[in-house]
Motif scaffolding. Structure first.
Motif, PDB file in Angstrom:
ATOM      1  N   UNK A  82     -13.322  10.776  -4.441  1.00  0.00           N
ATOM      2  CA  UNK A  82     -13.033  10.195  -3.135  1.00  0.00           C
ATOM      3  C   UNK A  82     -12.787  11.301  -2.095  1.00  0.00           C
TER       4      UNK A  82
ATOM      5  N   UNK B 155       0.829  -1.207   0.000  1.00  0.00           N
ATOM      6  CA  UNK B 155       0.000   0.000   0.000  1.00  0.00           C
ATOM      7  C   UNK B 155       0.867   1.263   0.000  1.00  0.00           C
TER       8      UNK B 155
ATOM      9  N   UNK C 253       0.904  12.121  -5.003  1.00  0.00           N
ATOM     10  CA  UNK C 253       1.419  10.840  -4.512  1.00  0.00           C
ATOM     11  C   UNK C 253       0.315   9.844  -4.216  1.00  0.00           C
ATOM     12  N   UNK C 254      -0.897  10.372  -3.984  1.00  0.00           N
ATOM     13  CA  UNK C 254      -1.966   9.437  -3.633  1.00  0.00           C
ATOM     14  C   UNK C 254      -2.411   8.695  -4.894  1.00  0.00           C
ATOM     15  N   UNK C 255      -2.784   7.481  -4.696  1.00  0.00           N
ATOM     16  CA  UNK C 255      -3.163   6.665  -5.851  1.00  0.00           C
ATOM     17  C   UNK C 255      -4.495   5.997  -5.560  1.00  0.00           C
TER      18      UNK C 255
ATOM     19  N   UNK D 266       1.020   3.974  -3.076  1.00  0.00           N
ATOM     20  CA  UNK D 266       0.646   5.351  -2.759  1.00  0.00           C
ATOM     21  C   UNK D 266      -0.748   5.494  -2.175  1.00  0.00           C
ATOM     22  N   UNK D 267      -1.360   4.390  -1.775  1.00  0.00           N
ATOM     23  CA  UNK D 267      -2.726   4.486  -1.241  1.00  0.00           C
ATOM     24  C   UNK D 267      -2.743   4.656   0.282  1.00  0.00           C
TER      25      UNK D 267
ATOM     26  N   UNK E 181      -1.267   6.912   2.171  1.00  0.00           N
ATOM     27  CA  UNK E 181      -1.450   8.305   2.589  1.00  0.00           C
ATOM     28  C   UNK E 181      -2.928   8.697   2.519  1.00  0.00           C
ATOM     29  N   UNK E 182      -3.605   8.172   1.494  1.00  0.00           N
ATOM     30  CA  UNK E 182      -5.039   8.454   1.344  1.00  0.00           C
ATOM     31  C   UNK E 182      -5.791   7.917   2.565  1.00  0.00           C
TER      32      UNK E 182
END
Lengths: 746, 252
Positions: free
Chosen positions: B150, A261, B87-89, A265-266, A268-269
């Motif tokens: 999102x 993860x 950076x978020x994916x 890069x997921x 941080x989300x």
């Protein structure tokens, strides 16, 4: 904690894993294919190895006449095999008869046969010495003569007859699997033939052949009545396999759910969503746990089914008892939880899935010795072993699988307590990893030792960094380990004193002091060289006196749980003998004062100061105490030293000074030495002392339990007084307090 | 809406040792405003926005969002914000619909609220093609739309966009900027970090020029132009950075 968030994260992670082909293959497909394929291969290889004929060279068999037949039609006699069809599996080659000529020029036929086997020309050889048949025949005739003449022994009948019959020799090599198979077949044939020869001799002597085997030994396996027949095999295999597969099943999903993860890069989300870190950890942990359990169950089921199909025909093979399977299922839950948390914490540390996979081997290297330890001879389920993480679980399961419920029940609380504690610590570690910015946002950096050291020196702060503290601790342990091999045992007190001073100064104090000068800009703050509040000094003295009976009782308990080995006992006794020859003040100087100064500078000075940058004082105290414990060479001493280290670390933090802890250290060691000098005569001389303690064999005394209880209570009260003292905090501790305060106010 | 006071963040790494990523920055951003954080790479923009989104903790100073402190009330802060960065994916093994739904649920939206909101967002952002498509198979533009959906599914008052247009083609970047402008028009407070000057000129109501963790200049674009006597924002940006570097030459 919002459980609906945990549920959400859990269901997302499960769905995510179920859509990953690699995970599906590892967890569902691999177990279903691997073991049947392995079983089939094993079956075929073993069949191949068994059915493959082996070549055997026979040397000197031509004279074996008038004896029960060994060779018939260039094969071993079929009657010498349990299954006569196996006779064809030993292909015999006969060495040519010895050449006629000078006896001195005859080759050494045994050496030749050995060379032939070594070179691989034959799988094995059977060598009969030259006069074997004649000597055997002489022996038989002597027995016959004895039988005819009545009471005289064979020697008395004919003193020229030697009863020593030279031994035939099976020549084979353990370097070759096929040679070992040939040896196994040959030795079976020869055993039966020897029995036949024996029977012939008995018959010649007029003794019934049944005299060689006058009775049969009957066996009774009572396991059948309890339903545990064949459980011994399962009890050794299943617990270890359960652990291995629970760990493997946890590892790969953990790497994907954390390192993967991060890589994608997921993470941080997710971290910026309303889910708390603890909720994220719990959701991921439960997912990993689920996959760990499924992997373990499927693998064990597949092993069971394959074992049943491959080994089912063997008489000794039995299915594991149903009750045992239930116990395995129960034990799987805490084991999976512990491994899942460990894997989660490690995977959170990794920057990428590739890096994460590198961590599997170190993890296995830590877990496997603990899992395999129960296989060592003499390791049984007892209180001491039940308190070792992982080992205790394996031993408990082994006991249960063998039907020893009463024994298992006796040690169940200990195993459950230790496993739960390990489990909670692992989960805590995983949560901490998710709270650590340096872990979550670690970036790839090329490790340049020179640059790192330059940075350490150039950017030095008042106190050392966590990395410097770990470096110092590890260096002390490594140097101490190698030094223990280099130094010789002391012969007298002079040697002992030199050894103690050199070890303490060179191994413990010097690295810490050098690192303080190089890596920090305030030795005073690093080494806690401050004047404490005056009240802390008498309090530390009183605490040392109060906790002495407690430490003494713990020492007794630990020695009973984990008895010292004979080697260690001998070394300790020799050291005690040396110490008895010296005056008390000198011993106190060597065993109490010097270590107190050196060890306090290192462990409560440099190392504790470094760990305080973690932001939690208790974590700093525990880690420094662990290093302090590990620096003591003997396990039993290490355990006590860890506990003492906790107390001294606490005193150092609460007082903000090294002095109260050092005083406690001196007194703790001095009282231990004084205790070892108490003899029954001393107790007779001081009857009031006898009401507090009893003398033990070999010197020393143990305090009565009421004394220990009262002292422990008073000690805790005094430690509580230390808790109320204002103490200096690191910047990280202040920040953490602010965060905790804010969260608490919410 | 957003108040940042003396915000400081220290880091330590092998190459730079212990360094200051943010050096006591101050700014305010209001509702219905796009606040631009301009700066070259390594200026401290991402650090500042990560602190505002509670992913990082400040070393000192304070930052509040809608009155909630990022250090002591991170949970409340996260309900107030939508965060999106370069950076978020998106999750490779989730469809666009599942992903937006997942974050909507984490924000505690009820079934009805979530369904209405998602239908509205998928229509407004024209995301029907991502509804049943797994993240791994989406184009960059599709991923960016899913990320926006999102981030705003719970209709937060504050939106944080960190270099959101990096790596996007002109068409997708333009669509994103227009979405940001729309959101501003709906009264959202938006922090928008970028190092592309024309994006800032086009979108931002106020900007702060950040370099080596310090704010070199702050104000509306007009104010900056007037104070520094330079109409071209890119030139102004370059002058400020050069002047600062000359005054503070790097030590390593």
């Amino acid at each position: 904690m919002n459980l609906s968030n945990v549920k959400l994260i859990l269901s997302r992670e499960i769905r995510d894993q179920l859509r990953d082909r690699r995970t599906l293959f590892m967890i569902f497909v691999l177990p279903l294919l691997l073991y049947p394929l392995l079983g089939m291969s094993f079956f075929q290889v073993s069949q191949f190895m068994q059915a493959q004929p082996t070549s055997v060279l026979i040397v000197g068999a031509k004279d074996l006449v008038d004896l029960p037949p060994l060779v018939q039609n260039r094969e071993f006699a079929r009657g010498l095999f349990a299954d006569s069809s196996k006779a064809r599996l030993l292909k015999l080659h006969f060495a040519p008869d010895e050449p006629a000529g000078n006896l001195n020029e005859m080759p050494d036929r045994c050496a030749e046969a050995r060379r032939a086997v070594q070179s691989g020309q034959y799988d094995a050889a059977l060598y009969f010495p030259d006069d074997f048949a004649n000597r055997l025949e002489d022996f038989r005739q002597a027995i016959e003569a004895r039988a005819e003449q009545g009471e005289q022994s064979p020697q008395q009948t004919d003193p020229k007859v030697s009863l020593l019959v030279p031994s035939p020799e099976i020549i084979y090599t353990t370097a070759n699997e096929k040679s070992q198979v040939a040896y196994s077949r040959l030795s079976g044939v020869l055993r039966r033939w020897t029995a036949e020869v024996g029977k012939t001799n008995l018959a010649a002597g007029g003794v019934p052949t049944s005299a060689a085997e006058p009775f049969d030994v009957q066996t009774a396996d009572v396991a059948g009545e309890t339903g545990y027949r064949g459980a011994a095999m399962w009890s050794k295999i299943l617990p270890v396999l359960l652990l291995i597969w629970a760990l493997t099943g946890a590892f790969y999903p953990a790497v994907d759910l954390c390192a993967g993860e991060k890589e994608r890069g997921t993470l941080e989300t997710l971290l910026s969503s309303p889910a708390e870190r603890s909720e994220i950890v719990l959701g991921k942990l439960l997912t990993i746990m689920l996959f760990s359990m499924i992997t373990a169950v499927l693998n064990l089921a597949s092993i069971g089914v394959t074992g049943w199909l491959v080994l089912g025909d063997l008489a000794e093979f039995r299915a594991p008892p149903a009750m045992a399977v239930l116990w395995l299922a129960i034990a799987l839950v805490p084991i999976s939880a512990m491994f899942s948390a460990l894997c989660l914490a490690l995977a959170a540390f990794a920057r990428s899935t590739k890096e994460g996979q590198y961590y599997l081997m170190p993890l296995l290297l830590v877990i496997m010795p603990l899992a395999i330890l129960p296989m060592a001879p003499g390791v049984e389920l007892n209180l001491g072993n039940s308190l070792i993480p992982v080992t205790g679980v394996v031993l408990l399961l082994r006991s249960v699988l063998e039907g020893g419920y009463l024994q298992a029940l006796q040690f169940l609380p200990g195993v459950v307590a230790v496993t739960l504690a390990a489990c909670l610590l692992s989960i805590r570690w995983a949560v901490d990893q998710f709270n650590s910015e340096s872990v979550l946002f670690r970036e790839s950096e090329r490790l340049e030792m020179g640059l790192w050291l330059r940075r350490l020196v150039r950017d030095r702060q008042a106190t050392p960094t966590v990395a410097a503290a770990v470096f110092c601790g590890v260096m002390i342990l490594v140097v101490r380990f190698f030094m223990s091999f280099a130094l010789e045992s002391p012969e007298g007190f002079g040697d002992f004193a030199k050894l103690a001073v050199v070890t303490q100064l060179a191994v413990i104090a010097t690295p810490a002091l050098l690192m303080t000068i190089i890596f920090t800009n305030s030795p005073r703050r690093t080494l806690l060289l401050r004047c404490p509040a005056w009240r802390t000094i008498p309090a530390a003295v009183l605490l040392a006196v109060l906790l002495h009976p407690v430490a003494n009782a713990l020492q007794v308990v630990i020695t009973q749980l984990y008895p010292v080995s004979e080697e260690v006992r001998a070394a300790l006794e020799s050291a005690e003998k040396i110490l008895r020859t010296a005056p008390y003040w000198k011993i106190v100087l060597m065993i109490a004062v010097v270590p107190a100064i050196c060890e306090e500078l290192a462990f409560r000075g440099f190392i504790l100061s470094g760990f305080r940058h973690l932001g939690h004082k208790w974590r700093a105290i525990v880690y420094s105490a662990l290093f302090f414990g590990l620096a003591h060479a003997i396990l039993q001493q290490s355990l006590i030293a860890c506990l003492v280290g906790l107390v001294i670390g606490y005193l150092a933090v609460q007082s903000g000074s090294l002095l109260p802890g050092a005083i406690f250290h001196v007194l703790n060691n001095s009282l231990a030495v004084a205790n070892s000098r108490i003899t029954p005569e001393v107790l007779d001389r001081w009857p009031s002392l006898g009401t507090l303690a009893s003398a033990v064999d070999g010197g020393g005394c143990i305090y009565h339990w009421p004394v220990v209880g009262i002292c422990a209570f008073a000690g805790l009260v005094l430690l509580g007084w230390f808790a109320g003292l204002p103490y200096p905090k690191s910047a990280e501790e202040q920040l953490q307090e602010a965060i905790d305060r804010g969260l608490y106010e919410d | 809406m957003i108040k940042v006071r003396e915000l400081t963040k220290h880091y330590a790494d092998l190459r730079r040792g212990r360094f200051v990523a943010l050096d006591g920055i101050n700014f305010d951003a209001k509702a219905g405003q796009v606040y631009g954080l301009l700066g070259p790479n390594g200026a401290g923009k991402t650090t500042a926005l990560r602190i505002l989104s509670t992913v990082l903790r400040p070393s000192s100073g304070t930052a509040t969002i809608n009155g909630f402190d990022v250090l002591t009330q991170p949970s409340q802060v996260r309900h107030q914000i939508g965060f999106m960065s370069a950076n978020t994916a998106v999750y490779d093994r989730m469809t666009g619909w599942e992903m937006v739904e997942y974050f909507g649920r984490l924000h505690g939206l009820s079934e009805q609220q979530l369904a209405d909101r998602m239908e509205h967002l998928f229509e407004r952002l024209q995301m029907d093609d991502t509804r049943d498509l797994l993240g791994a198979k989406m184009s960059t533009g599709m991923k960016q739309k899913v990320s926006i959906a999102r981030a705003i599914v719970h209709d937060p008052p504050v939106l944080i966009f960190d270099e959101a247009t990096v790596g996007l083609d002109v068409l997708v970047a333009r669509a994103l900027l227009s979405t940001v402008a729309e959101l501003r028009d709906h009264g959202k407070c938006i922090i928008f970090s970028t190092h592309i000057m024309h994006e800032a000129e086009k979108l931002c109501d106020r900007v702060a020029i950040l370099h080596h963790g310090q704010i070199l200049a702050e104000g509306t674009l007009e104010e900056l132009r007037d104070v520094h006597h330079e109409r071209d924002l890119e030139e102004l940006f370059f002058q400020l950075i050069s002047r600062h570097d000359k005054a503070h030459p790097p030590t390593v």
